[in-house]
Design a protein around this motif. Structure first.
Motif, mmCIF file in Angstrom:
data_model
loop_
_atom_site.group_PDB
_atom_site.id
_atom_site.type_symbol
_atom_site.label_atom_id
_atom_site.label_comp_id
_atom_site.label_asym_id
_atom_site.label_seq_id
_atom_site.Cartn_x
_atom_site.Cartn_y
_atom_site.Cartn_z
ATOM 1 N N ASP A 8 -16.360 18.566 26.829
ATOM 2 C CA ASP A 8 -15.437 19.502 27.482
ATOM 3 C C ASP A 8 -15.003 20.598 26.514
ATOM 4 N N GLU A 9 -14.783 20.230 25.242
ATOM 5 C CA GLU A 9 -14.452 21.238 24.241
ATOM 6 C C GLU A 9 -15.615 22.221 24.068
ATOM 7 N N ASP A 10 -16.817 21.681 24.121
ATOM 8 C CA ASP A 10 -17.991 22.525 24.009
ATOM 9 C C ASP A 10 -18.073 23.500 25.194
ATOM 10 N N THR A 11 -17.724 23.005 26.389
ATOM 11 C CA THR A 11 -17.724 23.864 27.583
ATOM 12 C C THR A 11 -16.659 24.945 27.472
ATOM 13 N N GLY A 64 -6.826 6.200 19.362
ATOM 14 C CA GLY A 64 -7.958 7.057 19.701
ATOM 15 C C GLY A 64 -8.624 6.631 20.985
ATOM 16 N N SER A 65 -8.812 5.315 21.185
ATOM 17 C CA SER A 65 -9.496 4.850 22.396
ATOM 18 C C SER A 65 -8.657 5.116 23.632
ATOM 19 N N ALA A 66 -7.329 4.961 23.516
ATOM 20 C CA ALA A 66 -6.461 5.223 24.667
ATOM 21 C C ALA A 66 -6.479 6.706 25.021
ATOM 22 N N ALA A 67 -6.483 7.550 24.001
ATOM 23 C CA ALA A 67 -6.505 8.982 24.260
ATOM 24 C C ALA A 67 -7.826 9.390 24.907
ATOM 25 N N LEU A 68 -8.925 8.839 24.386
ATOM 26 C CA LEU A 68 -10.221 9.178 24.962
ATOM 27 C C LEU A 68 -10.328 8.715 26.400
ATOM 28 N N SER A 69 -9.756 7.538 26.690
ATOM 29 C CA SER A 69 -9.772 7.041 28.076
ATOM 30 C C SER A 69 -9.009 7.986 28.987
ATOM 31 N N ARG A 70 -7.907 8.521 28.473
ATOM 32 C CA ARG A 70 -7.124 9.479 29.266
ATOM 33 C C ARG A 70 -7.935 10.742 29.539
ATOM 34 N N PHE A 71 -8.714 11.163 28.523
ATOM 35 C CA PHE A 71 -9.487 12.382 28.676
ATOM 36 C C PHE A 71 -10.666 12.210 29.618
ATOM 37 N N ASP A 72 -11.110 10.959 29.850
ATOM 38 C CA ASP A 72 -12.285 10.730 30.695
ATOM 39 C C ASP A 72 -11.992 10.832 32.187
#
Length: 633
Positions: A8-11, A64-72
């Motif tokens: 998403d950052e790349d987009t 980190g894993s919780a944040a990434l899960s939120r971002f998914d």
């Protein structure tokens, strides 16, 4: 800490040209390889500090894993793009429509490159991002002050689309599918009224630019304007909004001149090389044979381009159920409002008007014209004949669909006052309504006066169709436009050439008198000599100018493509006339009993064929000489 998914950052960087990181930490921007198809320069990368701070606060303290899960979460990913785009639009650094169109283009390219094997959720999010580009484009076009942007972009409004439309089919055009999505979004948000707000200003601006082209047919901006018009009418909802506007038919124009001035479509039809344009001054300053040949070739190439473009635009309108009938109504209006072009005095008046332009001090101003220009009428003729071309061949089965009763109806053309081939107006009225006793009485009286046998009572009426197919519409509208357009312009050319010949004779007489005075010599003749020299010079300049007018008419009317198309069309008319006369099975000659339908046809149907062949013989006999025997069938 990462504030969104890596892809998403790349987009954000590649498509929207924004980042949640500092410029140093942002993913690298791909550099395009130089080529002829290199896309427009990328806008500068903008760091979204407010959105970055907000997202950092939301994930503060999370692993980190919780944040990434939120971002998914797909909804969160969509929200990221929405918030990022809004903050970017508020940055006020570039024209926003241009920026958003660029985002859509980069998004389409990235989607084709990266999402071939993407999961359904990622594809959905990416499609949402593209939809955002379209939605916000619709917003900033209709409400250009909603976000701050450069003053020029704010004043342009929907006209910001025009440069992209004029590059249709070339580098820098709108991305594929963008205009269709934009039209859909505008219609969904505001209905037909919103579409009119987009379509009418764009079309009106195109018209203004076409009318203002400094070099007319030879202007470099000519083709881009027609490209833009074609792009607009390809979108059926936009075309429907265009033809629904009262200005489509000239807002109640009362004559052909007013129709040409007011109708939305008229500017696309007026480009020509007739004397009332800038062409005589631009092209025929040198009237030596090599220069004229080169100028005429350039003009005819430009005319061919205009006629192809008009055919493409007409075809798109005719494929649109909402635009087909309004287009036929416009053509019928051009016929109805230009009846003055068929009058005998018209060609003479046109010639006098042209002469008055050359010498307004000496020549009386003729009566003002109420007709459309030669250019508009000839371009309509050329376009309609191109539409007829598929059934011009003698072997075409579609020619059988031509319904002759079109000319007896008031469906499209009002021809009741026209002279008939073999009947009076009373005859035709009686044949259409034989049960009317008054019409029967007048019919019988006329037949008795001419010592002819009237039809017995009880004969069936001459049936007129209630509706007509597209083939009949093309064929008969072309016939009427040719009558009022090409043939009328040929009559003007004939009178102009005649006047040119007379003025050259006058010039030769004065040159001879000047020569005589010079041979006589003597001081007493000095005043008369100077006067005659001035007269000779005036006639020389006048004849050169008239010669340019003649060349302008010849460049357009004697275009081999137009003449060939016209000849094939009138061959079709001739075959149709013979078929309507119902020859016996063994062929010609025709029987002595004239079918009522043939007798009731307007006289111009037959006379126009003869007039065209006469003009062809006078002005371009080589066209007839080059015909093959099978082409005359």
């Amino acid at each position: 800490m990462s504030l969104c998914r890596k892809d998403d950052e790349d987009t954000l960087v590649r498509v929207f040209r924004v980042s949640l990181s500092t410029a140093e930490d942002a993913p690298p921007t791909p550099r395009a390889m130089p080529s002829s198809s290199t896309p427009p320069l990328l806008p500068p990368l903008v760091v979204l500090h407010d959105l970055a701070s907000k997202r950092a606060a939301e994930v503060d303290g999370q692993s980190g894993s919780a944040a990434l899960s939120r971002f998914d979460d797909p909804a969160a990913r969509k929200s990221l793009f929405d918030e990022a785009l809004v903050e970017r639009l508020q940055a006020n650094s570039v024209p926003l429509a241009e920026y958003l169109i660029g985002c859509f283009r980069r998004g389409i390219e990235a989607k084709a490159r990266k999402l071939r094997d993407a999961d359904a959720a990622t594809s959905e999010v990416y499609e949402y991002a593209l939809g955002l580009c379209v939605s916000y484009t619709a917003l900033v076009l209709q409400n250009p002050t909603f976000f701050e942007q450069p003053a020029a972009a704010q004043s342009a409004g929907v006209l910001a689309l025009l440069p992209f439309l004029k590059r249709e089919g070339a580098e820098g055009a709108l991305p594929d599918g963008f205009l269709g999505r934009l039209v859909g979004r505008v219609h969904e948000d505001g209905g037909s009224a919103a579409l009119s707000v987009v379509a009418i200003p764009l079309w009106a601006q195109l018209g203004d630019e076409l009318r203002a082209l400094p070099r007319g047919l030879l202007d470099d901006d000519l083709l881009p304007c027609y490209r833009a018009a074609l792009a607009l009418v390809r979108e059926k909802p936009l075309a429907a909004a265009l033809v629904a506007d009262p200005r489509w038919l000239g807002s109640g124009a009362g004559n052909g001149k007013a129709l040409e001035a007011a109708a939305l479509f008229a500017p696309l039809l007026t480009l020509s090389c007739f004397p009332t344009t800038v062409i005589p001054k631009l092209c025929f300053s040198d009237i030596s044979a090599p220069a004229v040949e080169s100028d005429v070739r350039s003009l005819r190439m430009a005319l061919a381009m205009v006629h192809r473009a008009l055919k493409s635009i007409f075809t798109e309108l005719l494929k649109n159920p909402d635009a087909k009938e309004p287009l036929f109504q416009l053509l019928a209006a051009a016929c109805a409002l230009n009846q003055s072009r068929q009058q005998q005095y018209f060609a003479i008046n046109e010639t006098q008007r042209l002469f008055h332009l050359l010498d307004p001090q000496r020549l009386e101003s003729p009566s003002a014209t109420s007709a459309s220009s030669d250019g508009l009428m000839i371009n309509l003729c050329a376009t309609l004949m191109q539409l007829c071309e598929p059934f011009m061949s003698p072997s075409s089965p579609h020619a059988a669909k031509i319904d002759a009763t079109y000319l007896l109806s008031s469906h499209r053309l009002q021809l009741s006052a026209e002279t008939r081939l073999c009947a009076t107006a009373d005859d035709v009225m009686y044949w259409l309504d034989p049960r009317n006793p008054e019409l029967r009485r007048r019919y019988v009286e006329r037949m008795n006066e001419e010592m002819l046998e009237p039809e017995p009572e009880g004969a069936p009426p001459l049936a007129v169709s209630a509706s007509f197919g597209t083939v009949s519409e093309y064929f008969f509208l072309a016939m009427r436009l040719m009558h009022l357009g090409v043939l009328s312009s040929f009559a003007t050319l004939h009178d102009l050439a005649r006047q040119h010949h007379m003025h050259k004779n006058e010039q030769e007489l004065r040159e001879a008198e000047l020569q005589r005075l010079r041979l006589m010599g003597g001081g007493a003749q000095e005043g008369l000599l100077r006067q005659m020299e001035a007269e000779v010079e005036r006639y020389r300049q006048l004849n050169e100018a008239i010669g340019r007018f003649v060349l302008s008419y010849q460049a357009q009317l004697l275009d081999p493509q137009l003449l060939s198309l016209s000849l094939r069309y009138y061959r079709l008319v001739s075959r149709w006339l013979v078929a309507t006369a119902k020859p016996p099975p063994e062929g010609l000659p025709l029987p002595s009993d004239v079918p009522r339908l043939f007798a009731a046809l307007p006289e111009f149907c037959l006379d126009d064929v003869a007039q065209f062949l006469k003009h062809l013989t006078n002005f371009a006999p080589q066209v007839l000489e080059e015909l093959q025997p099978d082409e005359l069938q």
